[in-house]
Every structure is written in structure tokens, then in C-alpha cells.
Design a protein around this motif. Sequence first.
Motif, PDB file in Angstrom:
ATOM      1  N   CYS A  44      38.962  29.124 -27.036  1.00 29.55           N
ATOM      2  CA  CYS A  44      37.940  28.431 -26.313  1.00 29.55           C
ATOM      3  C   CYS A  44      38.398  27.733 -25.046  1.00 29.55           C
ATOM      4  O   CYS A  44      39.045  27.033 -25.093  1.00 29.55           O
ATOM      5  CB  CYS A  44      37.337  27.505 -27.342  1.00 29.55           C
ATOM      6  SG  CYS A  44      36.099  26.144 -26.299  1.00 29.55           S
ATOM      7  N   SER A  78      36.850  25.347 -23.371  1.00 31.04           N
ATOM      8  CA  SER A  78      36.473  24.165 -23.327  1.00 31.04           C
ATOM      9  C   SER A  78      37.452  23.354 -24.134  1.00 31.04           C
ATOM     10  O   SER A  78      37.972  22.207 -23.657  1.00 31.04           O
ATOM     11  CB  SER A  78      35.102  23.874 -23.829  1.00 31.04           C
ATOM     12  OG  SER A  78      34.280  24.697 -23.190  1.00 31.04           O
ATOM     13  N   CYS A 113      32.000  28.355 -30.076  1.00 33.76           N
ATOM     14  CA  CYS A 113      33.313  27.677 -30.556  1.00 33.76           C
ATOM     15  C   CYS A 113      32.874  26.869 -32.039  1.00 33.76           C
ATOM     16  O   CYS A 113      31.861  26.136 -32.025  1.00 33.76           O
ATOM     17  CB  CYS A 113      33.779  26.752 -29.694  1.00 33.76           C
ATOM     18  SG  CYS A 113      35.160  26.032 -30.435  1.00 33.76           S
TER      19      CYS A 113
HETATM   20 ZN   LIG Z   1      35.697  24.755 -28.261  1.00 35.02          ZN
END
Ligand SMILES: [Zn+2]
Lengths: 140, 387
Positions: free
Chosen positions: A45, A47, A31
Motif C-alpha cells: 500500500c 499510503s 488496503c
Molecule cells: Zn494502507
Amino acid sequence: MEHLLPSPDVGPDAGPYWDAAKENRFVIQQCTDCNSWRFFPSHLCPSCGSDKAEWKEPSGKGVIHSFTEVHRGPTPEFRAHTPYMIVLVDLDEGPRIMTNLIGNNLDQCQIGAPVEVCFENRQNDTKVPQFRLSKTEADT
Amino acid sequence: MIKNNVVIAGVGESDIGKVPELSGLGLNAQAAKRAVEDAGLEMKDIDGLLTAYSMTEPYFMMGSVLAEYLGIKPTFCASLTVGGGTPGAALHHAAMAIASGQAKTVLITAGENRATGQSRDDAVKALTQVGHPYFENPYGPLIPSFYAMIANRYMHEYGTTREQMAAVAVRARDHAIRHPSSPQSKHLTIDDVLSSKPISTPLNILDCCLISDAAGALVVTSADRAKDLKGKPAYLHGIGESHTHEHMTMAPSLTEFGTEISGKAAYEMSGLSPSDIDFAELYDCFSIVPIIEAEELGLAKRGEGGALYASGETAIEGSIPINTHGGLLSYAQAGASGGMHGIVEAVRQLRGNEGARQVKKHDIALVHNEGGILSSHCTMILGQHPL
Ligand SMILES: [Zn+2]
């Protein structure tokens, strides 16, 4: 001579992954916003939700998280290769990946063992990333 | 509100084992008819229909297809697909529809003709459908391979043994033999399991579930409406779900799963705790799985599920009987039917008329369904009285 296993199905999310494998390179997404590495490939992503990522080469090293020796393959092609080893590898960069463990020292396969990426030829001039046990000090 | 308002008023199962004279739809219809009759209703009383999926007869709109096959025109209808977790998830959806007044009487069915209805190609497809097409299947996993890797990690972290896993299969067989609909007649020993054909280490063939022709069905309605019905209702005290991943590569952990999360939600809704549970019907697609589930659901301490099985306490005569019908390992498994048989069995045990396999204390039952690779979970707590 050993028959090659079928070429992998290739999805549009992961073109660079399979293209790199043909050149013996292992790439996964990182990312651009939060720097976390991810696998499987994806558009966002997991996260931080960013849609910005680069395909980059991680170290290619990891440890075995778990494994199984397969005695009954799902298809005739795999059945011809039994028994074979499947491992889940925790990459040093974080993501987990499933491959076979290949090499001639599979009796040393255990949870926590260090492994490194390698490549296996498949049908139609394709290759798939695989892992093998890393050489230890004692081996060299 | 689901608690004290939603009940299972009827249960039914198709013939079990090898039933070549019925299609998958036929098996679902047979189970449905038996469940509707068990509730003292007629098919025309059904205004809601939920069903699962089928590998052998993969219709595009399974809910509508089954409604058509049964000759009913529901106003609430769908097919759900969360693998083995589907019957529980369907019960959750049905309960919400009943509690909110969107439906009065919901029929749920699940099952297919996995034993006799599969071509060789279908069988191969079934073995690979759960794996990721691009990043797992190129390495040749079977469904047992995924669970085998969970077993190996679990044994590594908690010291669970092969013998303890084998005890799960031995116990399931003992219970199945006491079930009049079961195809089983031969008892197993620990050695039988340990010396059976290896599939994917550490799992042998006797650690793996059956492949059956089977279907099960539930009739879900309100507690109020059930007062006039024939069947003795089972109250849905609590229900909860958790969906953490589908493919095992993406599982947050190989030793902690959504079982605990769905269990907590069910306990919370019911106001009950693990010590209130009289018996349990867990999902046992592979022998390691109910060991983990027993721990995650608080029926055993972490790491002690294997010892619980080895101790004999999960027997029908034990302190916490588990899988009183024999489970997926020894009773039946046909697609989404596996978890359904657990729900049906719990309702029957709560009624208290199951003869050789009737548990002594049968006020409160816990049922767990799980689909994928311990991916999608539904925990249900059922009881014979309102709380
Ligand atoms: Zn990320």
C-alpha cells in the motif's frame, strides 16, 4: 466490421484485474489496514506500506481530470482507429486511471465531466476497462 | 561541498541533425573528444565516466561499453537512466564524486543516433517506452499524448493559451537559427505552429521536439584542478533533484511537479534566488513544458509563464533569455541528449563568445533537465565566477 485492438499485456501483480474485466467487472485493490483504494495494482500500500489488500469493486464512477484526442497512433492497430480519445479519470474512491473515452458523444468530453466504467472487447477474448460519459438527467 | 569546488571545465557536442556516418557510440565519442580538448586535457586524464542510455544501440552496460569504445579505464563508471533528466543527474553524481575526492576528472556524455539509427520497430518501441506496459499502453498513448493531457489541464486551471504555447516554439526557432551548428534556417510564425499537423490535442507537430542524431559531453573537475586548464570553467553553484513518479497516471498532480522541488534545492545550495538568474536553458520537449518550468522555477509567477513567452522577454535580447540555442524544439533532441545541449549552451553563454546569440548579461545561468512525464528533475545553477 471493426478490427479489435490488441489484447492487453497482463502482469502478475494484476491477474484479478484482467480476470474481472473479462466478466465485465471493474476491480481495484483496497488496503485492508488503512482502507485506502489504490491503482496501479501493487504489492504494498503506497499510503501505509501494508501488504494486505483485497480486490474490490469501486462504484465505477468518476470525473475526467484531463483528456487528449490522439491523431497519430503509436502502432498500425491504433493508427487505424484515429482519432481516439484518451482520458485520465479520477475515480470517486480516489485513484486515477487512464483509459479511452468511448461512446458516440465524444464532442461533450470536457474536464470535470462525470464518467462511468464500461468494457471494450479486445483480441483473444479479452476485455479492457474503458470509460464513457455518464448519462445526465437531461439525457433521460 | 559542491559549491565553489566543482566546475565544468570542458564542453563538446557531436555534429547535430542527420549524421548517418556515425553510430550512437561514435556521436558520444565525437562529443567526448571535443569536450576533453575544450578542457585542454587528453582522454587518458579521465578517471570517471558517466553516460546515459540508448534506444538505437541498447547495450547492456552502456558506461563500460563507452569506456571500452573510448579506450579508457575509469575507476568510477556507470550509465544512468532517468530519461531527459539523465545529464543533470549525471552531473550531480559527478559533482559528488569530485567533491568527495572519489574522482578527479569525470567525463559525462549523452546522446544517440535517433534520426538515422532507428529501425521502424525501434521507432514504435520508442514511442511506447514511457507509458505503463499494462495500464497505459493498452489505450494507445504517444509520448505527446501524456504531455497533451498536462497541457489541457494546465490551460484549464491557469488559462494558458495555444498561442502562448506556440510562442515557445517560435522563440526556440529564432534562437536555433542563430546557432552555427543548428540544422534550422526557416523562421516560424504563431500561425505556422497552430496550423501544423495535429498529433495529440492540443499539441501539433511543431509543439513537439525534434528527433535528431546528436550527443553532448561535459568534463567535470575540481575548481583547484581547473586553474591549470585551458578552458574557462563554469562553477556549479547549486544542483538539486526530484523524482516523484514515472508514469503519468501516478503523477501527484498535472499542474505541480518536482521542478519546484529540485529548483528549491539548487537555489538553496547556491544561496541565489530567481532574480539572480541572467538566462535559463529549460527542458522543452513539448511547448507547454518550459512554460510550466519557468513558473515552477520562479522565473514567472504561477500562471504567467505563457504570458512571459508571448511578451518576448525570453528572447536573447529580452529580460530573461530562455533556450538560447533553440532547445529540444529547434536545436536537437536525441534520447538523453536534449538536456545535455542545455548544459553545454549554458557553459558557452557564461564564457561570453557566442556571437549572434550571446546574451548580454551572462554571470549566472539556470538549467533544468526533466525526464519521463515531468517525472524526474534536475535543476542546475552555473556561474562564471566563484560565489
Ligand atoms: Zn494502507
